[in-house]
Design a protein around this motif. Structure first.
Motif, PDB file in Angstrom:
ATOM      1  N   GLY A 377       1.058   5.126  -4.747  1.00  0.00           N
ATOM      2  CA  GLY A 377      -0.110   4.332  -4.849  1.00  0.00           C
ATOM      3  C   GLY A 377      -0.842   4.135  -6.165  1.00  0.00           C
ATOM      4  O   GLY A 377      -1.798   3.441  -6.156  1.00  0.00           O
ATOM      5  N   MET A 378      -0.168   4.391  -7.214  1.00  0.00           N
ATOM      6  CA  MET A 378      -0.695   4.307  -8.441  1.00  0.00           C
ATOM      7  C   MET A 378      -0.781   3.071  -8.865  1.00  0.00           C
ATOM      8  O   MET A 378      -1.459   2.524  -9.638  1.00  0.00           O
ATOM      9  N   TRP A 379       0.387   2.191  -8.629  1.00  0.00           N
ATOM     10  CA  TRP A 379       0.489   1.055  -8.928  1.00  0.00           C
ATOM     11  C   TRP A 379      -0.123   0.023  -7.779  1.00  0.00           C
ATOM     12  O   TRP A 379       0.502  -0.066  -6.738  1.00  0.00           O
ATOM     13  N   LYS A 380      -1.106  -0.476  -8.075  1.00  0.00           N
ATOM     14  CA  LYS A 380      -1.815  -1.268  -7.155  1.00  0.00           C
ATOM     15  C   LYS A 380      -1.271  -2.663  -6.789  1.00  0.00           C
ATOM     16  O   LYS A 380      -0.797  -3.294  -7.624  1.00  0.00           O
ATOM     17  N   ILE A 381      -1.377  -3.188  -5.519  1.00  0.00           N
ATOM     18  CA  ILE A 381      -0.720  -4.291  -5.250  1.00  0.00           C
ATOM     19  C   ILE A 381      -1.970  -5.458  -5.251  1.00  0.00           C
ATOM     20  O   ILE A 381      -2.893  -5.364  -4.664  1.00  0.00           O
ATOM     21  N   HIS A 382      -2.129  -6.473  -6.370  1.00  0.00           N
ATOM     22  CA  HIS A 382      -3.137  -7.410  -6.418  1.00  0.00           C
ATOM     23  C   HIS A 382      -2.711  -8.751  -5.592  1.00  0.00           C
ATOM     24  O   HIS A 382      -1.793  -9.158  -5.761  1.00  0.00           O
ATOM     25  N   HIS A 383      -3.448  -9.062  -4.550  1.00  0.00           N
ATOM     26  CA  HIS A 383      -3.210 -10.268  -3.859  1.00  0.00           C
ATOM     27  C   HIS A 383      -3.568 -11.359  -4.397  1.00  0.00           C
ATOM     28  O   HIS A 383      -4.831 -11.833  -3.958  1.00  0.00           O
ATOM     29  N   ALA A 384      -3.094 -11.920  -5.481  1.00  0.00           N
ATOM     30  CA  ALA A 384      -3.500 -13.111  -6.240  1.00  0.00           C
ATOM     31  C   ALA A 384      -3.534 -14.417  -5.482  1.00  0.00           C
ATOM     32  O   ALA A 384      -2.766 -14.680  -4.625  1.00  0.00           O
TER      33      ALA A 384
END
Length: 384
Positions: A377-384
């Motif tokens: 979970g260190m690399w977050k998913i950004h919902h652009a």
């Protein structure tokens, strides 16, 4: 049951049992030390991977933002003017640079201005780039002359080249104008993935195609990807709103991705490719299957097309900057439920490939980082 104890009197020489015990103990000690060393190395490697993944948790955010592009066509005009009013000694490189016309650089979040953008990453491609660009421009200009609604741009991203790549790119910008060909320098080498991400983030097309600078894939094959994207986008649009099934829509607003594939050439490739490239291909397929799952057989073909909406969502989240960014794209497509199409393309191996045996550990390293980054979970998913 009777138990008998062996008593050695020493009359027949040293006892084999008494000699074997210390030897067995020594072997056990060596095995224990070896196992301990392996565990230390394993946990040390895991610790390094986790730390590096944590350090790169914001690597999807660019360090430098491109705000303007240089137009070399304006330099020629200013240079001629300056040479008429000043001595040659006054005209130096630094002086010339001051007169480059600055063109505002677009962003993926802006509305599309072109129909098609072609992103070409280039690292020391002085020799291979000219032929590939000539073939590409012949196709694009021919299509534009037949279809007046067709508009395009080619975005060349220089990944820190130390040869004449910039000069070659500028020659094409001068020939075809900055509206049709644009050049973005990264300054220092950051990797193919970062070069493509930068090009995608600063493109103007509704459809965005990434392709290699060597021209290994026939440029006309982009129509295969384009047609399939249109078909799927039309279906996706009708699913979202059945009333719009036969209504025109902007292709750039629907999220679809198309991956060019050489999987159909695999049998022939095994017979003609160099052995280390075959080894790399087979081993990499296995690792990719473990890291990103199934779905795309050939993740590494450099010929991929995305709608503007898909590119905006994917390339604002990509963390990997070098060889394995393609695998991360597959992983992200699955996370975002973006349709993935794998389409066979015509491909030929061009001399001068940057892939070597040294690429193997780099690829494995990046895949390990990707797994650690997303799984923890260190690399977050950004919902652009």
């Amino acid at each position: 049951m009777a138990w008998y104890h062996h008593n050695c009197c020493g009359c027949c020489g040293p006892c084999s049992l008494s000699q074997g015990a210390p030897a067995m103990e020594s072997l056990l000690t060596v095995a224990e030390l070896g196992l301990s060393l392996l565990l230390i190395v394993f946990w040390g490697f895991i610790s390094v991977v986790v730390f590096e993944a944590w350090r790169r948790r914001h690597s999807n955010v660019p360090v430098e933002t491109v705000t303007t592009l240089e137009d070399p066509t304006s330099l020629k005009q200013i240079q001629l003017f300056v040479e008429r009013i000043a001595s040659p000694l006054v005209v130096n490189v630094g002086f010339k640079q001051l007169f480059y016309h600055q063109v505002p650089c677009p962003h993926i979040s802006d509305p599309a201005e072109k129909y098609l953008s072609l992103i070409v990453p280039a690292f020391n491609e002085e020799q291979r780039l000219p032929a590939a660009l000539e073939e590409t421009m012949d196709y694009l200009q021919g299509r534009a002359s037949r279809d007046k609604s067709f508009s395009y741009e080619v975005v060349i991203v220089d990944d820190g080249s130390v040869d004449g790549t910039k000069r070659v790119a500028f020659d094409f910008v001068k020939k075809y104008t900055v509206d049709n060909i644009r050049f973005i320098p990264l300054g220092k080498n950051q990797g193919k993935g970062e070069a493509i991400r930068t090009g995608m983030m600063h493109s103007r097309g509704e459809l965005l195609l990434m392709l290699d600078a060597d021209g290994a894939t026939k440029i006309t094959d982009l129509e295969k990807l384009e047609n399939q994207i249109h078909a799927v986008a039309r279906e996706e649009n009708s699913i979202r709103d059945p009333a719009l099934k036969n209504v025109a829509f902007k292709i750039g607003d629907v999220q679809v991705s198309a991956f060019g594939s050489r999987a159909h050439l695999e049998e022939k490739a095994l017979a003609t490719r160099k052995w280390y490239r075959n080894f790399l291909m087979k081993g990499f397929h296995l690792v990719v299957l473990l890291a990103a799952g199934s779905g795309i057989r050939d993740t590494q073909c450099g010929f991929k097309m995305f709608t503007r909406a898909a590119a905006r969502r994917l390339f604002t989240n990509v963390h990997l900057k070098r060889w394995c960014f393609d695998v991360e794209l597959v992983f992200l497509c699955k996370r975002f439920n973006i349709p993935m199409l794998e389409i066979s393309v015509n491909w030929s191996e061009i001399p001068g490939s940057k892939v070597s045996l040294l690429s193997i550990p780099n690829m494995l390293w990046e895949l390990a980082l990707m797994s650690a980054g997303y799984r923890t979970g260190m690399w977050k998913i950004h919902h652009a």
